[in-house]
Design a protein around this motif. Structure first.
Motif, PDB file in Angstrom:
ATOM      1  N   LEU A 184       5.051  -3.530  13.742  1.00 39.27           N
ATOM      2  CA  LEU A 184       4.043  -3.083  14.448  1.00 39.27           C
ATOM      3  C   LEU A 184       3.493  -1.860  14.773  1.00 39.27           C
ATOM      4  CD1 LEU A 184       5.914  -4.923  17.674  1.00 39.27           C
ATOM      5  CD2 LEU A 184       4.043  -5.951  16.273  1.00 39.27           C
ATOM      6  N   ASP A 185       4.270  -0.817  14.331  1.00 42.04           N
ATOM      7  CA  ASP A 185       3.425   0.609  13.939  1.00 42.04           C
ATOM      8  C   ASP A 185       2.485   0.565  13.134  1.00 42.04           C
ATOM      9  OD1 ASP A 185       5.212   1.631  16.012  1.00 42.04           O
ATOM     10  OD2 ASP A 185       6.695   2.490  14.609  1.00 42.04           O
ATOM     11  N   VAL A 186       2.791  -0.255  11.746  1.00 44.69           N
ATOM     12  CA  VAL A 186       1.942  -0.392  10.968  1.00 44.69           C
ATOM     13  C   VAL A 186       0.478  -0.986  11.465  1.00 44.69           C
ATOM     14  CG1 VAL A 186       1.370  -1.397   8.713  1.00 44.69           C
ATOM     15  CG2 VAL A 186       3.406  -0.113   8.999  1.00 44.69           C
ATOM     16  N   ILE A 187       0.594  -2.131  12.138  1.00 41.11           N
ATOM     17  CA  ILE A 187      -0.486  -2.788  12.578  1.00 41.11           C
ATOM     18  C   ILE A 187      -1.331  -1.761  13.424  1.00 41.11           C
ATOM     19  CG2 ILE A 187      -1.271  -4.739  14.004  1.00 41.11           C
ATOM     20  CD1 ILE A 187       1.077  -6.334  12.852  1.00 41.11           C
ATOM     21  N   ALA A 188      -0.657  -1.204  14.355  1.00 40.93           N
ATOM     22  CA  ALA A 188      -1.272  -0.415  15.300  1.00 40.93           C
ATOM     23  C   ALA A 188      -2.002   1.065  14.598  1.00 40.93           C
ATOM     24  CB  ALA A 188      -0.291   0.333  16.552  1.00 40.93           C
ATOM     25  N   ALA A 189      -1.530   1.252  13.297  1.00 45.05           N
ATOM     26  CA  ALA A 189      -1.788   2.696  12.589  1.00 45.05           C
ATOM     27  C   ALA A 189      -3.663   2.301  12.336  1.00 45.05           C
ATOM     28  CB  ALA A 189      -1.215   2.977  11.467  1.00 45.05           C
ATOM     29  N   TRP A 215      -8.007  -7.341  10.162  1.00 45.12           N
ATOM     30  CA  TRP A 215      -6.597  -7.879  10.392  1.00 45.12           C
ATOM     31  C   TRP A 215      -5.816  -8.101   9.231  1.00 45.12           C
ATOM     32  CZ3 TRP A 215      -5.010 -12.823   8.819  1.00 45.12           C
ATOM     33  CH2 TRP A 215      -6.024 -13.724   8.831  1.00 45.12           C
ATOM     34  N   LEU A 216      -6.457  -8.750   8.027  1.00 45.79           N
ATOM     35  CA  LEU A 216      -6.051  -9.000   7.001  1.00 45.79           C
ATOM     36  C   LEU A 216      -5.393  -7.828   6.040  1.00 45.79           C
ATOM     37  CD1 LEU A 216      -5.251 -11.647   5.276  1.00 45.79           C
ATOM     38  CD2 LEU A 216      -7.345 -11.287   4.130  1.00 45.79           C
ATOM     39  N   ALA A 217      -5.942  -6.735   6.269  1.00 50.95           N
ATOM     40  CA  ALA A 217      -5.566  -5.483   5.709  1.00 50.95           C
ATOM     41  C   ALA A 217      -4.512  -4.974   6.596  1.00 50.95           C
ATOM     42  CB  ALA A 217      -6.733  -4.312   5.715  1.00 50.95           C
ATOM     43  N   ALA A 218      -4.282  -5.109   7.745  1.00 49.11           N
ATOM     44  CA  ALA A 218      -2.914  -4.718   8.544  1.00 49.11           C
ATOM     45  C   ALA A 218      -2.063  -5.656   8.366  1.00 49.11           C
ATOM     46  CB  ALA A 218      -3.548  -4.706   9.948  1.00 49.11           C
ATOM     47  N   LEU A 219      -2.227  -7.073   8.040  1.00 47.48           N
ATOM     48  CA  LEU A 219      -1.286  -7.972   7.859  1.00 47.48           C
ATOM     49  C   LEU A 219      -0.679  -7.696   6.451  1.00 47.48           C
ATOM     50  CD1 LEU A 219       0.334 -10.359   8.608  1.00 47.48           C
ATOM     51  CD2 LEU A 219      -1.297 -11.911   7.768  1.00 47.48           C
ATOM     52  N   SER A 220      -1.604  -7.337   5.398  1.00 44.60           N
ATOM     53  CA  SER A 220      -0.824  -7.009   4.047  1.00 44.60           C
ATOM     54  C   SER A 220      -0.070  -5.692   4.212  1.00 44.60           C
ATOM     55  CB  SER A 220      -2.316  -6.809   3.345  1.00 44.60           C
ATOM     56  OG  SER A 220      -1.671  -6.350   1.887  1.00 44.60           O
TER      57      SER A 220
END
Length: 196
Positions: free
Chosen positions: A71-76, A82-87
């Motif tokens: 979740l920290d990574v997704i929020a960064a 969204w696909l880059a955040a999911l990766s």
């Protein structure tokens, strides 16, 4: 007193994680946990009624740690879609397999055979938390079908990544690549993929 109790609990779970990493969760005993933590068996039983409770607590700690990091990574900042955040979240999961003792065997505890089944599968809970974070940040549709597709993708990723680490402590790169591709392919049938 509470800090000492928290530290003792952490030491017991660390010892359990080391045993799980070495011989698997199936053979873990409370005596092994006590020995690994340098504690008495009575100390183990003060915190846990049996070995299953130890494993459930370790799985809960694993879930908490990996979910928090994902979740920290997704929020960064720094992800265009969204696909880059999911990766990047996938990379966090892989890193947990590599560095968190016992995680490759136990993960979130879904592998434990508990009858009757208790609550929602932990993979589903984690998938829901990740989906909600991505949907909020990138304005994804929150309909049931999209959520279902995302959950299926997370289940597939978990199985493929676990297999990648079954015989290779660094993770078989071909299986890891297949897991990443599978996630995008599955999700792509339920959500429009960002243009690349």
């Amino acid at each position: 007193m509470q800090a000492r109790s928290t530290a003792r609990l952490a030491a017991l779970l660390d010892a359990a994680a080391a045993v799980v990493a070495e011989i698997g969760y199936e053979r873990l005993t409370t005596a092994m946990v006590a020995d690994g933590a340098g504690a008495s068996i009575g100390t183990v039983y003060r915190y846990f009624p049996d070995r299953i409770a130890v494993l459930q607590s370790l799985a809960a700690r694993n879930e908490e740690r990996v979910t928090e990091r994902v979740l920290d990574v997704i929020a960064a900042e720094g992800y265009d879609d969204w696909l880059a955040a999911l990766s990047a979240a996938f990379d966090v999961l892989v890193e947990h397999f590599r560095t968190e003792p016992g995680f490759a065997s136990l993960r979130l505890g879904d592998v434990l055979d508990l009858r009757p089944a208790e609550g929602s599968p932990r993979n589903s809970v984690m998938a829901g938390a990740i989906f909600d974070a991505l949907a909020a940040r990138f304005e994804l549709p929150g309909d049931d079908e999209s959520r279902y597709g995302f959950e299926v993708a997370i289940e597939a990723v978990d199985a493929l990544v676990a297999r990648a680490f079954a015989r290779d402590p660094d993770g078989d790169p071909d299986r890891l690549a297949a897991a990443r591709d599978a996630a995008a392919a599955i999700i792509g049938t339920y959500l429009p993929l960002p243009k690349r």
